[in-house]
Design a protein around this motif. Sequence first.
Motif, PDB file in Angstrom:
ATOM      1  N   THR A   1      -0.059  -2.729 -10.413  1.00  7.96           N
ATOM      2  CA  THR A   1      -0.656  -1.412 -10.243  1.00  7.96           C
ATOM      3  C   THR A   1      -0.618  -0.972  -8.788  1.00  7.96           C
ATOM      4  N   ALA A   2      -0.900  -1.909  -7.881  1.00  7.76           N
ATOM      5  CA  ALA A   2      -0.808  -1.610  -6.453  1.00  7.76           C
ATOM      6  C   ALA A   2       0.627  -1.860  -6.013  1.00  7.76           C
ATOM      7  N   ILE A   3       1.224  -0.889  -5.345  1.00  5.19           N
ATOM      8  CA  ILE A   3       2.646  -0.954  -5.026  1.00  5.19           C
ATOM      9  C   ILE A   3       2.968  -2.094  -4.074  1.00  5.19           C
ATOM     10  N   SER A   4       4.069  -2.755  -4.316  1.00  7.75           N
ATOM     11  CA  SER A   4       4.643  -3.682  -3.352  1.00  7.75           C
ATOM     12  C   SER A   4       6.027  -3.141  -3.078  1.00  7.75           C
ATOM     13  N   ALA A   5       6.214  -2.566  -1.912  1.00  4.37           N
ATOM     14  CA  ALA A   5       7.419  -1.776  -1.696  1.00  4.37           C
ATOM     15  C   ALA A   5       8.195  -2.227  -0.484  1.00  4.37           C
ATOM     16  N   ARG A   6       9.489  -1.960  -0.534  1.00  4.35           N
ATOM     17  CA  ARG A   6      10.313  -2.071   0.653  1.00  4.35           C
ATOM     18  C   ARG A   6      10.636  -0.646   1.069  1.00  4.35           C
TER      19      ARG A   6
ATOM     20  N   SER B   1       0.821  -1.212   0.000  1.00  5.18           N
ATOM     21  CA  SER B   1       0.000   0.000   0.000  1.00  5.18           C
ATOM     22  C   SER B   1       0.854   1.262   0.000  1.00  5.18           C
ATOM     23  N   GLN B   2       0.640   2.130  -0.975  1.00  7.27           N
ATOM     24  CA  GLN B   2       1.310   3.426  -0.998  1.00  7.27           C
ATOM     25  C   GLN B   2       0.870   4.282   0.186  1.00  7.27           C
ATOM     26  N   GLU B   3      -0.385   4.135   0.576  1.00  9.46           N
ATOM     27  CA  GLU B   3      -0.896   4.907   1.713  1.00  9.46           C
ATOM     28  C   GLU B   3      -0.142   4.550   2.992  1.00  9.46           C
ATOM     29  N   VAL B   4       0.142   3.257   3.182  1.00  3.64           N
ATOM     30  CA  VAL B   4       0.904   2.838   4.363  1.00  3.64           C
ATOM     31  C   VAL B   4       2.290   3.464   4.338  1.00  3.64           C
ATOM     32  N   CYS B   5       2.918   3.491   3.174  1.00  5.41           N
ATOM     33  CA  CYS B   5       4.236   4.129   3.051  1.00  5.41           C
ATOM     34  C   CYS B   5       4.184   5.586   3.478  1.00  5.41           C
ATOM     35  N   ARG B   6       3.175   6.290   3.001  1.00  6.82           N
ATOM     36  CA  ARG B   6       3.060   7.709   3.339  1.00  6.82           C
ATOM     37  C   ARG B   6       2.809   7.905   4.832  1.00  6.82           C
TER      38      ARG B   6
ATOM     39  N   ASN C   1      -7.269  -1.243  -2.879  1.00  8.38           N
ATOM     40  CA  ASN C   1      -6.481  -0.050  -2.619  1.00  8.38           C
ATOM     41  C   ASN C   1      -6.118   0.728  -3.878  1.00  8.38           C
ATOM     42  N   LEU C   2      -6.597   0.275  -5.026  1.00 10.63           N
ATOM     43  CA  LEU C   2      -6.402   1.059  -6.244  1.00 10.63           C
ATOM     44  C   LEU C   2      -7.251   2.323  -6.156  1.00 10.63           C
ATOM     45  N   LYS C   3      -6.642   3.479  -6.337  1.00  8.36           N
ATOM     46  CA  LYS C   3      -7.351   4.750  -6.190  1.00  8.36           C
ATOM     47  C   LYS C   3      -8.030   5.199  -7.477  1.00  8.36           C
ATOM     48  N   ASP C   4      -7.456   4.798  -8.606  1.00  5.34           N
ATOM     49  CA  ASP C   4      -7.974   5.243  -9.897  1.00  5.34           C
ATOM     50  C   ASP C   4      -9.112   4.318 -10.341  1.00  5.34           C
ATOM     51  N   GLU C   5     -10.334   4.860 -10.450  1.00  2.00           N
ATOM     52  CA  GLU C   5     -11.484   4.045 -10.821  1.00  2.00           C
ATOM     53  C   GLU C   5     -11.358   3.487 -12.241  1.00  2.00           C
ATOM     54  N   LYS C   6     -10.665   4.221 -13.122  1.00  3.43           N
ATOM     55  CA  LYS C   6     -10.455   3.710 -14.486  1.00  3.43           C
ATOM     56  C   LYS C   6      -9.580   2.468 -14.465  1.00  3.43           C
ATOM     57  N   VAL C   7      -8.554   2.492 -13.607  1.00  5.08           N
ATOM     58  CA  VAL C   7      -7.688   1.326 -13.477  1.00  5.08           C
ATOM     59  C   VAL C   7      -8.470   0.153 -12.904  1.00  5.08           C
TER      60      VAL C   7
ATOM     61  N   GLY D   1       5.774   7.525   7.150  1.00  4.63           N
ATOM     62  CA  GLY D   1       6.801   8.558   7.080  1.00  4.63           C
ATOM     63  C   GLY D   1       8.162   8.025   6.671  1.00  4.63           C
ATOM     64  N   VAL D   2       8.200   7.290   5.577  1.00  2.14           N
ATOM     65  CA  VAL D   2       9.445   6.640   5.165  1.00  2.14           C
ATOM     66  C   VAL D   2      10.462   7.650   4.633  1.00  2.14           C
ATOM     67  N   ASN D   3      11.739   7.301   4.795  1.00  2.42           N
ATOM     68  CA  ASN D   3      12.827   8.096   4.240  1.00  2.42           C
ATOM     69  C   ASN D   3      13.259   7.580   2.871  1.00  2.42           C
ATOM     70  N   VAL D   4      13.167   6.267   2.686  1.00  2.00           N
ATOM     71  CA  VAL D   4      13.557   5.647   1.417  1.00  2.00           C
ATOM     72  C   VAL D   4      12.461   4.672   1.012  1.00  2.00           C
ATOM     73  N   GLU D   5      11.993   4.789  -0.229  1.00  2.00           N
ATOM     74  CA  GLU D   5      10.950   3.896  -0.731  1.00  2.00           C
ATOM     75  C   GLU D   5      11.436   3.219  -2.007  1.00  2.00           C
ATOM     76  N   MET D   6      11.337   1.896  -2.050  1.00  5.82           N
ATOM     77  CA  MET D   6      11.802   1.144  -3.211  1.00  5.82           C
ATOM     78  C   MET D   6      10.701   0.218  -3.692  1.00  5.82           C
ATOM     79  N   GLU D   7      10.268   0.416  -4.926  1.00  7.95           N
ATOM     80  CA  GLU D   7       9.220  -0.438  -5.484  1.00  7.95           C
ATOM     81  C   GLU D   7       9.834  -1.737  -5.998  1.00  7.95           C
ATOM     82  N   VAL D   8       9.154  -2.838  -5.674  1.00  5.23           N
ATOM     83  CA  VAL D   8       9.615  -4.157  -6.103  1.00  5.23           C
ATOM     84  C   VAL D   8       8.838  -4.572  -7.348  1.00  5.23           C
TER      85      VAL D   8
END
Length: 214
Positions: free
Chosen positions: A201-206, A62-67, A169-175, A70-77
């Motif tokens: 489309t939904a982030i999987s991040a470290r 979830s991108q929302e969880v990342c925000r 958790n997809l925010k874009d209704e078109k997606v 309060g992360v300092n470094v975000e890396m998408e897998v």
Amino acid sequence: MVGADWNKKDKNQKACDIHNVLKRKTFVLLLDDIWEKVNLSEIGIPFPNTENGCKVIFTTRSQEVCRRMGVNVEMEVQCLAPNDAVDLFLKKVGEVTLQSHPDIPYLANMIARKCYGLPLALNVIGETMSCKRTIQEWQHAVNVLTSYAAEFSGMEDEILPILKYSYDNLKDEKVKFTTRKMATFSIRKKLLYAIVSVTETAISARAIIGPSYR
């Protein structure tokens, strides 16, 4: 922090004990696959900063969880490249099973490519196939994944709940609409392709909280 005395303490007392231990240490805390914000102070974790040199590393979809964390470094897998996907799948299956019939490595390669580089599917399906030692079982697995992947062992319990969360958790209704339409047309032949599209489309991040040394 174990034993009968620890078990008798309430949540706040346990958090206080954890904090008293960790505040004197430099630590790295790993949190795997979190689905909501974790309040570090609530569980007694000193907040990482440049002074204490501590870090909190977590994975999330979830991108929302990342925000909110309060992360300092975000890396998408990203999904794995074809060769890396096959390597991971074969590792999960294991040499004993791969050597139990000369045709199994070929079928394993075929199944791995049907997972479209999705680590979750490669892990779950690889673990399921690790105990399948006959060529008939492997041929059946190929047929199931080709005709109706949702019936494959482990799909409903381990994969689909995570996919639903990713989709929700997809925010874009078109997606969302595009994903639904694709899944409708793909439900029998290419369910795993639809799975990959949702999770891409939904982030999987470290993500890392704490001082960044670059």
